[in-house]
Design a protein around this motif. Structure first.
Motif: not given
Length: 243
Positions: A47-53, A55-58, A63-64
């Motif tokens: 679910d977290l992977h889907k929310r990140m998708g 996008s630029f934030a990914t 990296i984290v």
């Protein structure tokens, strides 16, 4: 002049060094726990992977994730340093296997109790001996000829060739350890948790289970990652519905 093979003064000095080593090992395993339990959702929470998708934030998310994995592995491998000035699980286990040293630990533990006696000394030995046997077994598992030695060698090679020398990773993946699988690393992690738990009991007479610490940080991680989402996901402050 007759002298005992291990004097009280020698034992006290050696025991103090052993205690410092185990305290340092506890600090390292606590760091490994913090990094590992915070990393887990980044690897397995679909679910977290889907929310990140995508996008630029990914990019920063990846990296984290990679950094958490790297620091966890470095902390674990520091427990197994071969440098004489560093932590060495093999050296600690070797010293504890020394019968005279172990007998002195048993005698000291019994003497520190309110009503020391021969029966109490035997009871202490019966309690500590299985712990010592398990410590030796776990260390032998990751020593040459042991069932986990191949995994240990993979992780050691990774540390020397990539992590410790800050080489740039070629890819960012859930597993950043080339040939070592996540399952192998998880097993190594769990074994180290148990190893430190036993050493805390044997050397420091402390009932502290790193798995309990892991549960706490797992709980914290779930709250942290619940809020993470890419800007293409509703809920992100920069989210814009598609026109």
């Amino acid at each position: 002049m007759h002298t005992e093979s291990i004097s009280s003064m020698n034992f006290d000095d050696e025991m103090e060094r052993m205690k410092e080593a185990v305290k340092a090992a506890q600090e390292e395993i606590d760091m490994a726990v913090i990094f590992h339990e915070t990393w887990k959702p980044t690897a397995y929470d679909e679910d977290l992977h889907k929310r990140m998708g995508h996008s630029f934030a990914t990019h920063s998310f990846q990296i984290v994730r990679l950094s958490l994995r790297r620091e966890m592995l470095l902390a674990l491998m520091r427990l197994w340093d071969t440098n004489k000035e560093a932590l060495r699980m093999t050296a600690i286990a070797y010293k504890l296997r020394d019968k005279e040293f172990f007998d002195a630990i048993v005698a000291k533990r019994a003497a520190d109790m309110r009503f020391p006696s021969a029966d109490l000394t035997d009871a202490v030995r019966q309690t500590l001996q299985p712990e010592l046997d398990t410590v030796v077994k776990l260390v032998q598992k990751y020593s040459e000829g042991g069932a986990g030695y191949a995994v240990f060698e993979k992780l050691k090679a990774l540390r020397h060739k990539r992590l410790a020398h800050r080489q740039i990773a070629q890819t960012i993946a859930t597993t950043t350890t080339a040939d070592a699988t996540d399952q192998e690393i998880e097993s190594f992690y769990e074994d180290n948790l148990e190893l430190i738990r036993l050493l805390l009991s044997l050397v420091l007479a402390t009932a502290c289970d790193p798995k309990d610490v892991a549960g706490v940080y797992r709980f914290y991680a779930n709250f942290f990652w619940a809020n993470a989402r890419g800007e293409q996901t509703e809920g992100h402050p920069n989210y814009h519905p598609p026109s």
